[in-house]
Design a protein around this motif. Structure first.
Motif, PDB file in Angstrom:
ATOM      1  N   GLY A 196      26.091  -7.722   8.538  1.00 16.50           N
ATOM      2  CA  GLY A 196      26.424  -6.889   9.679  1.00 16.50           C
ATOM      3  C   GLY A 196      26.852  -7.738  10.864  1.00 16.50           C
ATOM      4  N   SER A 197      26.179  -8.864  11.067  1.00 14.35           N
ATOM      5  CA  SER A 197      26.550  -9.774  12.160  1.00 14.35           C
ATOM      6  C   SER A 197      27.938 -10.347  11.932  1.00 14.35           C
ATOM      7  CB  SER A 197      25.531 -10.907  12.273  1.00 14.35           C
ATOM      8  OG  SER A 197      24.259 -10.398  12.570  1.00 14.35           O
ATOM      9  N   LEU A 198      28.262 -10.675  10.680  1.00 14.13           N
ATOM     10  CA  LEU A 198      29.598 -11.201  10.380  1.00 14.13           C
ATOM     11  C   LEU A 198      30.672 -10.150  10.624  1.00 14.13           C
ATOM     12  CD1 LEU A 198      28.913 -13.233   7.113  1.00 14.13           C
ATOM     13  CD2 LEU A 198      29.445 -14.140   9.375  1.00 14.13           C
ATOM     14  N   VAL A 199      30.410  -8.924  10.244  1.00 15.39           N
ATOM     15  CA  VAL A 199      31.381  -7.851  10.460  1.00 15.39           C
ATOM     16  C   VAL A 199      31.598  -7.627  11.955  1.00 15.39           C
ATOM     17  CG1 VAL A 199      31.766  -5.362  10.197  1.00 15.39           C
ATOM     18  CG2 VAL A 199      30.962  -6.709   8.258  1.00 15.39           C
ATOM     19  N   PHE A 202      16.889  -6.890   3.840  1.00 16.76           N
ATOM     20  CA  PHE A 202      17.048  -6.758   5.286  1.00 16.76           C
ATOM     21  C   PHE A 202      17.789  -7.965   5.870  1.00 16.76           C
ATOM     22  CE2 PHE A 202      15.382  -7.409   9.619  1.00 16.76           C
ATOM     23  CZ  PHE A 202      15.803  -6.216  10.194  1.00 16.76           C
ATOM     24  N   VAL A 203      17.443  -9.166   5.432  1.00 15.52           N
ATOM     25  CA  VAL A 203      18.114 -10.375   5.916  1.00 15.52           C
ATOM     26  C   VAL A 203      19.589 -10.348   5.520  1.00 15.52           C
ATOM     27  CG1 VAL A 203      18.243 -12.892   5.623  1.00 15.52           C
ATOM     28  CG2 VAL A 203      16.045 -11.792   6.034  1.00 15.52           C
ATOM     29  N   ILE A 204      19.886  -9.941   4.298  1.00 18.23           N
ATOM     30  CA  ILE A 204      21.285  -9.879   3.850  1.00 18.23           C
ATOM     31  C   ILE A 204      22.063  -8.852   4.667  1.00 18.23           C
ATOM     32  CG2 ILE A 204      22.766  -9.174   1.920  1.00 18.23           C
ATOM     33  CD1 ILE A 204      20.667 -10.483   0.060  1.00 18.23           C
ATOM     34  N   LEU A 205      21.483  -7.688   4.887  1.00 18.92           N
ATOM     35  CA  LEU A 205      22.174  -6.649   5.661  1.00 18.92           C
ATOM     36  C   LEU A 205      22.413  -7.082   7.108  1.00 18.92           C
ATOM     37  CD1 LEU A 205      20.465  -3.380   4.378  1.00 18.92           C
ATOM     38  CD2 LEU A 205      22.795  -4.177   3.925  1.00 18.92           C
ATOM     39  N   VAL A 206      21.435  -7.716   7.715  1.00 17.08           N
ATOM     40  CA  VAL A 206      21.597  -8.167   9.099  1.00 17.08           C
ATOM     41  C   VAL A 206      22.655  -9.261   9.184  1.00 17.08           C
ATOM     42  CG1 VAL A 206      20.438  -9.402  10.981  1.00 17.08           C
ATOM     43  CG2 VAL A 206      19.327  -7.460   9.891  1.00 17.08           C
ATOM     44  N   SER A 207      22.626 -10.205   8.241  1.00 20.83           N
ATOM     45  CA  SER A 207      23.599 -11.297   8.300  1.00 20.83           C
ATOM     46  C   SER A 207      25.020 -10.793   8.028  1.00 20.83           C
ATOM     47  CB  SER A 207      23.224 -12.415   7.326  1.00 20.83           C
ATOM     48  OG  SER A 207      23.226 -11.934   6.003  1.00 20.83           O
TER      49      SER A 207
END
Length: 115
Positions: free
Chosen positions: A97-100, A90-95
């Motif tokens: 996603g935030s970069l994208v 979840f942390v990897i996906l959120v981070s």
């Protein structure tokens, strides 16, 4: 005349005193998993088995307590591992996603914003 060479052998008595068998109930670990790592409700189920372990210990059923404790331990391990893996994912996906989103907004500002 009775000879002392043929006396009866000495007998011994062995008494096995059963000590208190320690059966861990894993209540603290289960409570932690219930509060923090409760993915798929495994922490709550482990907590239920931990309480059942305590009940069996109070009733004097050590075999039942050991069975429930083993199940609670297994569920706690799965809850912790699954909780850590899902949290890291979840942390990897959120981070990422935030970069994208940040890169997309930057491109839009460059393309449309420089009037």
């Amino acid at each position: 005349v009775i000879s002392r060479d043929h006396a009866a052998p000495a007998t011994t008595t062995v008494i096995n005193i059963r000590g208190d068998t320690v059966v861990p109930d894993h209540v603290v670990w289960s409570l932690f998993n219930t509060v923090f790592m409760n993915w798929c409700c495994l922490g709550f189920v482990a907590f239920t088995y931990s309480v059942k372990t305590r009940d069996r210990k109070m009733a004097g059923d050590l075999t039942g307590a050991q069975s429930f404790a083993s199940t609670a331990r297994c569920l706690n391990i799965w809850a912790l591992v699954l909780g850590l893996l899902l949290t890291i994912t979840f942390v990897i996906l959120v981070s990422t996603g935030s970069l994208v989103i940040f890169e997309t907004v930057s491109e839009m500002v460059k393309h449309y914003g420089g009037s």
